[in-house]
Write an enzyme that holds these catalytic residues in place. Structure first.
Site, PDB file in Angstrom:
ATOM      1  N   ASP A 101       0.976  -1.217   0.119  1.00  0.00           N
ATOM      2  CA  ASP A 101       0.019   0.104  -0.007  1.00  0.00           C
ATOM      3  C   ASP A 101       0.937   1.220  -0.066  1.00  0.00           C
ATOM      4  OD1 ASP A 101      -2.167   1.700   0.091  1.00  0.00           O
ATOM      5  OD2 ASP A 101      -3.252   0.835   1.557  1.00  0.00           O
TER       6      ASP A 101
HETATM    7  C1  BGC Z   1      -5.142   3.259   0.353  1.00  0.00           C
HETATM    8  C2  BGC Z   1      -5.419   2.249  -0.868  1.00  0.00           C
HETATM    9  C3  BGC Z   1      -5.181   3.067  -1.999  1.00  0.00           C
HETATM   10  C4  BGC Z   1      -3.997   3.475  -2.076  1.00  0.00           C
HETATM   11  C5  BGC Z   1      -3.766   4.075  -3.677  1.00  0.00           C
HETATM   12  C6  BGC Z   1      -3.966   4.275  -0.017  1.00  0.00           C
HETATM   13  O1  BGC Z   1      -3.735   5.134   0.945  1.00  0.00           O
HETATM   14  O2  BGC Z   1      -5.028   2.638   1.745  1.00  0.00           O
HETATM   15  O3  BGC Z   1      -6.711   1.825  -0.598  1.00  0.00           O
HETATM   16  O4  BGC Z   1      -5.647   2.023  -3.135  1.00  0.00           O
HETATM   17  O5  BGC Z   1      -3.797   4.268  -0.939  1.00  0.00           O
HETATM   18  O6  BGC Z   1      -4.293   5.281  -3.730  1.00  0.00           O
END
Ligand code: BGC
Length: 763
Positions: A279
């Protein structure tokens, strides 16, 4: 097609690429060939997933891509943006194409209801259709992959990301998981009109302690296997190509450094061979978790645990070369991760045609947000079925067209809040608000009066917080008038009406990433508004817009009708109006329990049996309960009313004994005793009376969404086989154990009618 330097498949091909002219060699041959020719830096480049729109300029990004230092990107959402990046990738030494990803969570240009709303429909075909349309629109914008679906079982409404989830139940979420993957990916990932699903957040993100985002998770293996892991697994069995690793720690080890999670469980036990993404910034967070002293250690932990691509984090780029050189990371680990990235690109059809979804410049849409690119009819149909009627005293709803209606509330005319969080490329300007939807439905008949009545909140700290959530414009626009002035206007408007419709709840940012709450009630400003409206003595209909279960004790007692609409998407206003005016009979059922108060959390229906359970109607001393409040949720899982009155008979079983390999048929009749056609959801739960480990009081196993004309009766049938009786035992074996089972059939999880049968031991 542009003539590009496109060097692939064999060491000496330098060719002018013409889309679809060159058939790539078989998948494994191509991967092995490329791995054999890639320099270490190029391999590491493939593991870098960068966000477009961050600090790097577009030009710099293209240089990095052409130098083979980027494997994929996210956050650029047009063909025009992605094309030059893909061209840069093809200019790199080996010409390996990029993939382009984005958070397409509940629709792309067309915003559908949020996850909780989709799940409220219990309509798997509709949910799949929403994903299919999202994929169609995203692929038409040159996207190859989405970071979705979010399959985190969510039982704590304090957590803001409950809104992205499909609720509390392993079976319902697993069924949805498989259909979301099918909708997004179709049957072959190289379909130019589909995109790859990277499921998230692996794993257990929904169980963060206290519902506080990014907090730790401590959980028994039994609970993980039984309740929290099945949806991820169902999505992988349905063929999801990617997995995003969660930000939380699991039993003391951050998921991004968790070799048990990523190697033993995901790769070895489940056999997943696809791409594993971190993530956002999660690898550097290993230092903040305190399991790595520096970036180098963080990278060693992450790559060895099995994190393939690093998202928005340059640590792989900076540290992997040294780690390999010094023998602290085996290059085989990197090869394994790179093979998965190349495999995903191969599966996406990008080696065959890097512009498969970007298409030709001549075909680019003149206006990406053109109305003609939206799927409004589907959005409206799906939104209708996402609405859950929680109360309808004295048949307050549907409303009569023709009277005078006072529409009041901070969410009655707020386009951005219709979208909900993570609304991808949805545009507030294209969202139909409740005010617009009701006005359109009324036309010249009757009068719609409007007043805002209150701000979503008067708490300046909260407003400031919400407005920092990083969207492209302020999330919450405060009405500068005093609360008193707004209230007086609302009461004036209400005094001229026959009925009040109050649109209240949370602004969308209140149910978002990092938007955890300590309270589940409506903000004070809205409570004051509702109390004043109630005091007028006029019928009061609440239209709720929110991304989590709310504690609605006062509202349940005082409102005449309550319609839960979640954030219902760009066609929400029309869909809600259809239900309010009775053109559509609501059929939504809650995919998550509504507790009475924060103190009751967790309040999921499928809790384990206890030695001292509370018994309804008893004083409760020395039983498991809270003594100052009623027991059980305010609104249970599976609950939702209709304008019809559905009656379900007791279940009849075709046999009372069964052996593995045999089946029992369950039959019941559902009647629509009300005056209009409508749908309901017949829910089949099972309970294992005695087992080697404690089993839940009930577990959803199957359901049927049935549409009946007024006065119609239909037989509903289910089949039970031994596989539905299996659970994880103390040794994590998935087994069934002979003995008595209860079949529990109902139109919600709380009110069920039962029958019993026995699973006999094998001969
Ligand atoms: C979130 C994810 C998301 C990623 C990309 C993160 O902060 O936890 O769910 O896919 O950002 O935008």
């Amino acid at each position: 097609m542009t003539c590009l330097r496109y060097l692939l498949f064999s060491s000496l091909i330098l060719s002018c690429h013409i889309a679809s002219a060159a058939e790539p060699p078989p998948r494994e041959v191509l991967i092995a060939d490329l791995l054999g020719r890639m320099r270490l830096e190029e391999k590491i480049g493939q593991l870098r997933l960068i966000s477009i729109g961050g600090e790097m300029t577009r030009e710099r990004i293209r240089e990095e891509i052409a130098a083979g230092r980027i494997g994929g990107t996210f956050n650029s959402v047009t063909r025009q943006d992605n094309r030059p990046m893909q061209e840069a990738a093809l200019r790199s030494r080996l010409g390996i194409p990029l993939f382009f990803a984005y958070d397409v969570i509940h629709g792309h240009r067309t915003t559908f209801p949020i996850g909780l709303g989709l799940a409220s429909s219990w309509d798997l075909d509709a949910i799949e259709r929403s994903a299919r349309i999202a994929a169609l629109e995203a692929s038409a914008d040159g996207l190859d992959m989405t970071f979705a679906p979010s399959l985190d079982i969510s039982r704590d409404p304090r957590w803001g990301r409950v809104s992205e989830s499909f609720g509390e139940d392993p079976q319902l979420v697993s069924l949805i998981a498989a259909r979301m993957v099918r909708g997004l990916q179709g049957t072959k990932p190289n379909d130019p009109q589909r995109i790859m699903a990277s499921i998230k957040h692996f794993a257990l993100y929904g169980a963060v302690e206290g519902g506080r985002d990014y907090n730790v998770v401590d959980m028994s293996a039994l609970r993980m296997y039984q309740d929290y892991l099945p949806p991820y697994r169902a999505a992988l069995e349905a063929g999801a190509g990617g997995v995003m690793v969660a930000l939380n720690a699991i039993n003391g080890v951050p998921a991004s450094a968790n070799a048990w999670l990523l190697r033993d469980l995901l790769r070895r036990e489940w056999g997943f061979r696809g791409v594993v993404l971190s993530d956002h910034g999660a690898i550097s967070e290993l230092m903040r978790h305190g399991v790595a002293a520096n970036g180098r250690e963080a990278v060693r932990l992450a790559i060895n645990a099995g994190v393939g691509m690093s998202m928005a984090d340059d640590l792989y780029l900076e540290e992997l070369p040294g780690l390999v050189r010094d023998g602290e990371v085996d290059e085989a680990r990197i090869d394994e991760a790179v093979a998965a990235v190349l495999g995903a690109k191969y599966d996406l059809g990008l080696f065959h045609d890097p512009f498969l979804r970007i298409g030709r410049a001549a075909d680019d849409p003149a206006e990406v947000n053109a109305e003609s690119r939206l799927h409004r009819a589907a959005a409206r149909a799906i939104a209708r079925d996402a609405l859950v009627l929680l109360e309808n005293k004295g048949d307050t709803l549907p409303l009569r067209k023709g009277g005078r209606i006072a529409l009041i509330g901070p969410l009655a005319d707020s386009p951005v809040d219709m979208l909900g969080s993570w609304s991808a490329s949805g545009r507030a300007e294209q969202a139909v608000t409740l005010r617009q939807g009701m006005q359109a439905a009324l036309g010249e008949r009757g009068k719609l009066l409007y007043a805002r009545g209150a701000n979503v909140t008067d708490d300046a700290r909260v407003v400031e917080y919400l407005n920092r959530l990083n969207w492209d414009r302020p999330e919450v626009e405060q009405d500068p008038r005093s609360p008193q002035a707004m209230l007086e206007e609302a009461l004036r408007v209400a005094s001229q009406a026959d009925v009040i419709v109050a649109a209240v709840g949370e602004s969308r940012g209140m149910s978002h990433e990092s938007s955890s709450r300590t309270r589940l009630d409506l903000p004070d400003s809205q409570q004051a508004l509702l109390r004043a409206l109630k005091a007028t003595g006029k019928p009061l209909v609440l239209v709720l817009m929110n991304g989590r279960p709310l504690a609605l004790g006062w509202e349940q007692a005082n409102a005449d009708a309550i319609l839960e609409t979640w954030y219902s998407g760009i066609e929400g206003g029309h869909a809600i109006a259809e239900v309010l005016f009775g053109e559509h009979n609501p059929a939504g059922k809650l995919p998550i329990s509504f507790p009475r108060s924060v103190g009751q959390i967790p309040s999921h229906y499928n809790h384990l049996r206890l030695g001292r359970p509370y018994r309804e109607g008893s004083p409760g001393n020395y039983t498991s309960q809270y003594f100052e409040a009623a027991n059980g949720p305010l609104y249970p899982f599976g609950y939702g009313l209709s304008y019809s009155r559905f009656e379900l008979s007791a279940p009849k079983l075709s046999a009372t004994r069964m052996r593995a390999g045999e089946k029992i048929e369950v039959r019941a009749t559902l009647s629509n005793a009300g005056p209009r056609a409508g749908s309901s959801v017949v829910q089949l739960y099972l309970h294992d009376e005695v087992a080697s480990v404690i089993r839940p009081v009930k577990e959803l196993k199957d359901f049927r969404r049935v549409k009946l004309q007024a006065g119609e009766t239909r037989e509903v049938r289910f089949e039970i086989d031994e596989s539905m009786l299996r659970f994880f035992d103390a040794n994590l074996r998935h087994v069934s154990e002979p003995g008595a089972f209860r079949v529990q059939l109902g139109l919600d999880s709380a009110q069920v009618r039962e029958a019993r049968f026995e699973l006999l031991p094998p001969d």
